[in-house]
Scaffold this active site. Structure first.
Site, PDB file in Angstrom:
ATOM      1  N   TYR A   1       0.832  -1.071  -0.033  1.00 11.61           N
ATOM      2  CA  TYR A   1      -0.136   0.092   0.070  1.00 11.61           C
ATOM      3  C   TYR A   1       0.873   1.370   0.004  1.00 11.61           C
ATOM      4  CZ  TYR A   1      -3.088  -3.279   2.175  1.00 11.61           C
ATOM      5  OH  TYR A   1      -3.766  -4.694   2.613  1.00 11.61           O
TER       6      TYR A   1
ATOM      7  N   CYS B   1      14.746 -10.864  -2.781  1.00  6.33           N
ATOM      8  CA  CYS B   1      15.230 -10.542  -4.286  1.00  6.33           C
ATOM      9  C   CYS B   1      13.947  -9.894  -4.934  1.00  6.33           C
ATOM     10  CB  CYS B   1      15.383 -11.573  -4.935  1.00  6.33           C
ATOM     11  SG  CYS B   1      16.772 -12.900  -3.913  1.00  6.33           S
TER      12      CYS B   1
HETATM   13  N1  LLP Z   1     -15.013  -4.540   9.571  1.00  5.78           N
HETATM   14  C1  LLP Z   1     -14.846  -5.127   8.406  1.00  5.78           C
HETATM   15  C2  LLP Z   1     -15.857  -5.742   7.860  1.00  5.78           C
HETATM   16  C3  LLP Z   1     -13.692  -4.944   7.678  1.00  5.78           C
HETATM   17  O1  LLP Z   1     -13.341  -5.484   6.429  1.00  5.78           O
HETATM   18  C4  LLP Z   1     -12.465  -4.318   8.429  1.00  5.78           C
HETATM   19  C5  LLP Z   1     -11.320  -4.230   7.659  1.00  5.78           C
HETATM   20  C6  LLP Z   1     -12.745  -3.971   9.829  1.00  5.78           C
HETATM   21  C7  LLP Z   1     -13.948  -3.921  10.211  1.00  5.78           C
HETATM   22  C8  LLP Z   1     -11.566  -3.292  10.590  1.00  5.78           C
HETATM   23  O2  LLP Z   1     -11.080  -2.077   9.736  1.00  5.78           O
HETATM   24  P1  LLP Z   1     -10.079  -1.145  10.675  1.00  5.78           P
HETATM   25  O3  LLP Z   1     -10.948  -0.723  11.859  1.00  5.78           O
HETATM   26  O4  LLP Z   1      -9.035  -1.944  11.154  1.00  5.78           O
HETATM   27  O5  LLP Z   1      -9.855  -0.227   9.629  1.00  5.78           O
HETATM   28  N2  LLP Z   1      -4.713  -4.818   5.136  1.00  5.78           N
HETATM   29  C9  LLP Z   1      -5.069  -3.295   4.999  1.00  5.78           C
HETATM   30  C10 LLP Z   1      -6.483  -3.042   5.942  1.00  5.78           C
HETATM   31  C11 LLP Z   1      -7.498  -3.948   5.457  1.00  5.78           C
HETATM   32  C12 LLP Z   1      -8.836  -3.706   6.159  1.00  5.78           C
HETATM   33  C13 LLP Z   1      -9.705  -4.751   5.772  1.00  5.78           C
HETATM   34  N3  LLP Z   1     -10.861  -4.687   6.723  1.00  5.78           N
HETATM   35  C14 LLP Z   1      -3.738  -2.608   5.857  1.00  5.78           C
HETATM   36  O6  LLP Z   1      -2.879  -2.937   6.016  1.00  5.78           O
HETATM   37  O7  LLP Z   1      -3.995  -1.355   5.735  1.00  5.78           O
END
Ligand code: LLP
Length: 420
Positions: free
Chosen positions: A317, A343
């Site tokens: 990202y 790599c």
């Molecule tokens: N609820 C649902 C349905 C979700 O899909 C997510 C995150 C959350 C709650 C929690 O969201 P948060 O509060 O953590 O923003 N891998 C990515 C983030 C992907 C988030 C996916 N869904 C990153 O490293 O930024």
């Protein structure tokens, strides 16, 4: 609150010197602060005062059971998106009646397991999923409490890969179909429609997209009530951003909570919120060691023993993570590219970054990796998953040891025709 601070030039986590943990555990490893988890949770909860609220920690952000349990012991429920996450939440002691099941496409096997467990609610995302759940629940003679995740077509103004609330995204029921699908659900066996749900994205650093989406969904709830549906729950998803020490100043929990109360409290619904990153993101660092300092033709590289397989966020990202030495230096910062040994050019944590001057063997911390760090790691390049360590005051524990090479290589099985 910062639970990682320098004392006499050395980085501490709560009341332990990070370099001493590194000496005992070996680098690289993830390091989490219990006090930080507790502070974030408490601050979030208190911001809502006496609102009828269930905080379901989105365990996908960090599924280590000790993290889930730390939050669960404070009262958190869980938001899960797979059978594996559900099992982890249960193993960490979260009561089924505090677990909501999100996710774009739950399979029959997952539905069966969740229904038998007796979770609080399913957040249903499509018509085929609704029919499938009805069939599975009816076959077990059970009733699934459901909300529909709706797609409010709102721009969360975050990175495209983690934006989920626009109509072109795969998530949720299209806005124009919601009344119709609710009418269908009302007639189906095994299903009880109890509310609506949305989640517009992650690392959202402005209140406005939330407010737009929550206002839209409130109006929709009123319409559905006029249609005769008993809507008693409203799940607002997660998404509240954190500061990555860059130029982002996300809303404070108090500001977020005030907006939520202003926009939705007249509905008298139970409010469910699914924060992930906000609770755990700043509670973790990745501790790594400089292997070599390499003078390139144009750049100076700090090659460290952590790599993109351990923390994918910068390459996936273009995410910014602060990088600081465990031991402060009296000399001026220098410009480095901080890279891992894999790599691929994408195996880069920071480009042209001013970092304290470092030599081979020096230790550093990559900050704000408590969310979507360890959980997104892989064994690419046959690099074993790195350890996870949790600190509480002046104690630490390895809460996920690093697997051995035999363990990871032993997962492969040779077929009979190759094993002679
Ligand atoms: N609820 C649902 C349905 C979700 O899909 C997510 C995150 C959350 C709650 C929690 O969201 P948060 O509060 O953590 O923003 N891998 C990515 C983030 C992907 C988030 C996916 N869904 C990153 O490293 O930024």
């Amino acid at each position: 609150m910062n639970y990682f601070e320098y004392r006499s030039g050395e980085m501490f986590i709560e009341n332990l010197k990070v370099s001493e943990i590194a000496d005992k555990v070996g680098t690289p490893f993830y390091l989490y602060s219990s006090a930080s988890l507790a502070y974030q949770y408490t601050q979030f909860k208190e911001a809502f005062g006496d609102l009828d609220l269930l905080i379901c920690y989105a365990v996908k952000a960090n599924t280590n059971q000790s993290v889930i349990k730390t939050l669960g012991d404070l009262g958190a429920g869980a938001d899960v998106v797979s059978q594996g996450e559900l099992r982890r939440a249960l193993a960490a002691g979260i009561a089924p009646e505090k677990i909501v099941y999100s996710g774009v496409a739950k399979t029959v096997v997952e539905m069966l397991f969740a229904l038998e467990t007796g979770i609080y609610q399913f957040n249903v995302e499509s018509e085929p999923e609704l029919f499938q759940l009805s069939e599975v629940a009816a076959s077990l003679n059970k009733t699934a409490d459901i909300t529909f995740r709706v797609n409010p077509d709102v721009d969360a103004k975050t990175h495209a890969k983690i934006s989920t609330g626009k109509s072109e995204n795969k998530f949720g029921i299209p806005w124009k179909n919601v009344r119709e699908i609710c009418a269908i659900a009302a007639k189906l066996p095994g299903i009880k429609l109890v509310g609506l749900d949305l989640h517009i994205g992650s690392q959202i650093t402005e209140l406005n997209p939330f407010e737009q989406a929550f206002t839209r969904i409130s109006g929709l709830i009123e319409t559905l009530r006029e249609d005769g549906h008993e809507i008693s729950r409203l799940d607002l998803g997660g998404g509240l951003g954190i500061s990555y020490e860059g130029d982002d100043f996300p809303p404070l929990p108090r500001e977020y909570a005030e907006m939520v109360k202003r926009v939705v409290s007249h509905l008298k619904c139970q409010i469910i919120i699914e924060p992930g990153r906000f609770l755990v993101g700043n509670a973790g660092i990745l501790v790594s060691k400089v292997i070599y300092v390499k003078e390139g033709e144009k750049r100076k590289f700090l090659i460290i023993d952590a790599a993109m397989n351990d923390l994918i966020r910068p390459s996936m990202y273009d995410a910014y993570h602060g990088i600081d030495p465990l031991k402060q230096s009296d000399h001026d910062d220098r410009l480095y590219d901080v890279v891992g040994p894999v790599c691929e050019t994408g195996d880069t944590f920071a480009t042209n970054r001013l970092v304290s001057p470092m030599n081979s063997g020096d230790l550093l911390a990559i900050r704000s990796v408590g969310a979507y760090g360890a959980v997104m790691s892989s064994t690419y390049n046959t690099r074993p998953l790195i350890a996870e360590v949790l600190v509480k005051d002046d104690e630490f524990a390895v809460v996920r040891p690093r697997p051995t090479y035999d363990e990871i290589i032993g997962l492969d099985k040779l077929p009979s025709w190759l094993s002679k």
